[in-house]
Motif scaffolding. Structure first.
Motif, PDB file in Angstrom:
ATOM      1  N   SER A  78       0.820  -1.202   0.000  1.00 17.05           N
ATOM      2  CA  SER A  78       0.000   0.000   0.000  1.00 17.05           C
ATOM      3  C   SER A  78       0.861   1.261   0.000  1.00 17.05           C
ATOM      4  CB  SER A  78      -0.889  -0.011   1.237  1.00 17.05           C
ATOM      5  OG  SER A  78      -1.543   1.215   1.391  1.00 17.05           O
ATOM      6  N   LEU A  79       0.444   2.244  -0.799  1.00 17.60           N
ATOM      7  CA  LEU A  79       1.159   3.514  -0.845  1.00 17.60           C
ATOM      8  C   LEU A  79       1.119   4.220   0.506  1.00 17.60           C
ATOM      9  CD1 LEU A  79       0.051   4.921  -4.316  1.00 17.60           C
ATOM     10  CD2 LEU A  79       2.255   3.943  -3.699  1.00 17.60           C
ATOM     11  N   LYS A  80       0.011   4.045   1.237  1.00 19.59           N
ATOM     12  CA  LYS A  80      -0.094   4.682   2.548  1.00 19.59           C
ATOM     13  C   LYS A  80       0.973   4.149   3.500  1.00 19.59           C
ATOM     14  CE  LYS A  80      -4.141   5.182   4.483  1.00 19.59           C
ATOM     15  NZ  LYS A  80      -5.559   5.047   4.875  1.00 19.59           N
ATOM     16  N   ILE A  81       1.261   2.864   3.436  1.00 16.51           N
ATOM     17  CA  ILE A  81       2.270   2.270   4.320  1.00 16.51           C
ATOM     18  C   ILE A  81       3.650   2.838   3.996  1.00 16.51           C
ATOM     19  CG2 ILE A  81       3.445   0.123   4.931  1.00 16.51           C
ATOM     20  CD1 ILE A  81       0.734  -1.287   4.522  1.00 16.51           C
ATOM     21  N   VAL A  82       3.966   2.948   2.723  1.00 18.20           N
ATOM     22  CA  VAL A  82       5.260   3.501   2.317  1.00 18.20           C
ATOM     23  C   VAL A  82       5.351   4.969   2.717  1.00 18.20           C
ATOM     24  CG1 VAL A  82       6.766   3.976   0.353  1.00 18.20           C
ATOM     25  CG2 VAL A  82       5.462   1.850   0.422  1.00 18.20           C
ATOM     26  N   LEU A  83       4.266   5.713   2.516  1.00 18.58           N
ATOM     27  CA  LEU A  83       4.222   7.123   2.890  1.00 18.58           C
ATOM     28  C   LEU A  83       4.419   7.283   4.394  1.00 18.58           C
ATOM     29  CD1 LEU A  83       3.750  10.033   1.908  1.00 18.58           C
ATOM     30  CD2 LEU A  83       1.309   9.637   2.195  1.00 18.58           C
ATOM     31  N   THR A 125       1.422  10.231  -6.906  1.00 16.69           N
ATOM     32  CA  THR A 125       0.863   8.979  -7.410  1.00 16.69           C
ATOM     33  C   THR A 125      -0.574   8.813  -6.925  1.00 16.69           C
ATOM     34  OG1 THR A 125       3.052   7.989  -7.374  1.00 16.69           O
ATOM     35  CG2 THR A 125       1.199   6.485  -7.470  1.00 16.69           C
ATOM     36  N   ILE A 126      -0.802   9.126  -5.662  1.00 21.69           N
ATOM     37  CA  ILE A 126      -2.148   8.990  -5.101  1.00 21.69           C
ATOM     38  C   ILE A 126      -3.117   9.922  -5.829  1.00 21.69           C
ATOM     39  CG2 ILE A 126      -3.541   9.383  -3.032  1.00 21.69           C
ATOM     40  CD1 ILE A 126      -1.077   8.454  -1.396  1.00 21.69           C
ATOM     41  N   ILE A 127      -2.695  11.141  -6.087  1.00 27.90           N
ATOM     42  CA  ILE A 127      -3.577  12.113  -6.750  1.00 27.90           C
ATOM     43  C   ILE A 127      -3.913  11.656  -8.169  1.00 27.90           C
ATOM     44  CG2 ILE A 127      -2.351  13.950  -8.000  1.00 27.90           C
ATOM     45  CD1 ILE A 127      -4.209  15.136  -5.252  1.00 27.90           C
ATOM     46  N   LYS A 128      -2.932  11.025  -8.847  1.00 30.05           N
ATOM     47  CA  LYS A 128      -3.206  10.544 -10.210  1.00 30.05           C
ATOM     48  C   LYS A 128      -4.140   9.340 -10.192  1.00 30.05           C
ATOM     49  CE  LYS A 128      -0.228  10.842 -13.470  1.00 30.05           C
ATOM     50  NZ  LYS A 128       0.922  10.648 -14.331  1.00 30.05           N
ATOM     51  N   GLU A 129      -4.016   8.477  -9.200  1.00 29.63           N
ATOM     52  CA  GLU A 129      -4.886   7.308  -9.116  1.00 29.63           C
ATOM     53  C   GLU A 129      -6.306   7.685  -8.699  1.00 29.63           C
ATOM     54  OE1 GLU A 129      -3.144   4.513  -6.431  1.00 29.63           O
ATOM     55  OE2 GLU A 129      -1.808   3.695  -7.943  1.00 29.63           O
ATOM     56  N   ALA A 130      -6.433   8.742  -7.901  1.00 33.54           N
ATOM     57  CA  ALA A 130      -7.732   9.096  -7.332  1.00 33.54           C
ATOM     58  C   ALA A 130      -8.596   9.931  -8.275  1.00 33.54           C
ATOM     59  CB  ALA A 130      -7.526   9.851  -6.022  1.00 33.54           C
ATOM     60  N   ASN A 131      -8.044  10.393  -9.380  1.00 30.81           N
ATOM     61  CA  ASN A 131      -8.785  11.281 -10.282  1.00 30.81           C
ATOM     62  C   ASN A 131      -8.990  10.625 -11.644  1.00 30.81           C
ATOM     63  OD1 ASN A 131      -9.192  13.999  -8.915  1.00 30.81           O
ATOM     64  ND2 ASN A 131      -7.059  13.540  -8.454  1.00 30.81           N
ATOM     65  N   ALA A 132     -10.031  11.082 -12.319  1.00 31.51           N
ATOM     66  CA  ALA A 132     -10.335  10.579 -13.663  1.00 31.51           C
ATOM     67  C   ALA A 132      -9.240  10.990 -14.639  1.00 31.51           C
ATOM     68  CB  ALA A 132     -11.683  11.142 -14.122  1.00 31.51           C
ATOM     69  N   ALA A 164      -0.368  11.894  10.788  1.00 31.70           N
ATOM     70  CA  ALA A 164      -1.705  11.645  11.324  1.00 31.70           C
ATOM     71  C   ALA A 164      -2.768  11.859  10.243  1.00 31.70           C
ATOM     72  CB  ALA A 164      -1.964  12.559  12.520  1.00 31.70           C
ATOM     73  N   LEU A 165      -2.590  12.884   9.414  1.00 34.06           N
ATOM     74  CA  LEU A 165      -3.556  13.154   8.347  1.00 34.06           C
ATOM     75  C   LEU A 165      -3.541  12.077   7.269  1.00 34.06           C
ATOM     76  CD1 LEU A 165      -3.152  17.020   7.951  1.00 34.06           C
ATOM     77  CD2 LEU A 165      -5.072  15.776   8.975  1.00 34.06           C
ATOM     78  N   THR A 166      -2.448  11.338   7.172  1.00 35.43           N
ATOM     79  CA  THR A 166      -2.352  10.257   6.187  1.00 35.43           C
ATOM     80  C   THR A 166      -3.425   9.196   6.424  1.00 35.43           C
ATOM     81  OG1 THR A 166       0.011  10.633   5.957  1.00 35.43           O
ATOM     82  CG2 THR A 166      -0.788   8.509   5.211  1.00 35.43           C
ATOM     83  N   PHE A 167      -3.830   9.031   7.671  1.00 37.27           N
ATOM     84  CA  PHE A 167      -4.863   8.034   7.967  1.00 37.27           C
ATOM     85  C   PHE A 167      -6.219   8.425   7.384  1.00 37.27           C
ATOM     86  CE2 PHE A 167      -1.733   7.115  11.287  1.00 37.27           C
ATOM     87  CZ  PHE A 167      -1.586   5.746  11.091  1.00 37.27           C
ATOM     88  N   THR A 227      -6.304   3.850  -2.752  1.00 37.31           N
ATOM     89  CA  THR A 227      -6.438   3.926  -4.204  1.00 37.31           C
ATOM     90  C   THR A 227      -5.758   2.714  -4.828  1.00 37.31           C
ATOM     91  OG1 THR A 227      -4.399   5.181  -4.418  1.00 37.31           O
ATOM     92  CG2 THR A 227      -6.427   6.446  -4.178  1.00 37.31           C
ATOM     93  N   GLY A 228      -5.868   2.571  -6.120  1.00 40.71           N
ATOM     94  CA  GLY A 228      -5.147   1.521  -6.837  1.00 40.71           C
ATOM     95  C   GLY A 228      -5.723   0.155  -6.627  1.00 40.71           C
ATOM     96  N   GLN A 229      -4.859  -0.861  -6.648  1.00 38.89           N
ATOM     97  CA  GLN A 229      -5.285  -2.267  -6.573  1.00 38.89           C
ATOM     98  C   GLN A 229      -5.934  -2.591  -5.243  1.00 38.89           C
ATOM     99  OE1 GLN A 229      -1.726  -4.420  -7.378  1.00 38.89           O
ATOM    100  NE2 GLN A 229      -1.907  -4.213  -9.589  1.00 38.89           N
TER     101      GLN A 229
END
Length: 130
Positions: free
Chosen positions: A2-7, A50-57, A117-120, A125-127
């Motif tokens: 997960s990207l969140k874990i790496v972040l 990366t998150i912003i690109k995955e989360a948007n059309a 904290a805000l990351t939570f 996104t993604g897979q």
């Protein structure tokens, strides 16, 4: 992974490194070790792109990327002079001491912790989302 874990991992390493730079004695680590570790871990700051690109059309990915870039530069332009004014305030017109820098940079450490904290609040996104 997960990207969140790496972040979050990058933010934790950054926070620990900044805390070591601020609070440990100057000769605890060779200076280049902490600087290298901080530079390496700050690379996690690219993950929100990366998150912003995955989360948007597809038709708004470029605009979303430009918006996050704009926010980064605007915040840098605003926070840098404010931080300088804060350091001047801590100095009370005298040359700055190590304690002044410790107090000043503690707010940067608090910012890293707040960002972690805000990351939570980020949605997956993604897979992982599928």
């Amino acid at each position: 992974m997960s990207l969140k874990i790496v972040l979050l991992g990058g933010m934790i390493v950054m926070a620990l490194t900044v805390a070591a730079i601020i609070y440990l004695l100057g000769n605890t680590f060779p200076p280049y070790v902490l600087a290298l570790l901080l530079g390496f871990s700050s690379g996690a700051a690219i993950i929100p792109y990366t998150i912003i690109k995955e989360a948007n059309a597809d038709d708004v990915k470029g605009s979303a990327t430009r918006a996050i870039n704009f926010l980064v530069f605007v915040m840098s332009a605003i926070v840098s002079p404010l931080f300088a004014m804060f350091l001047q305030h801590l100095g009370h017109g005298r040359p700055l001491s190590g304690a002044d820098f410790t107090k000043g940079f503690s707010f940067g450490l608090a910012g890293i912790v707040l960002a972690g904290a805000l990351t939570f609040l980020l949605h997956e996104t993604g897979q992982k989302k599928q």
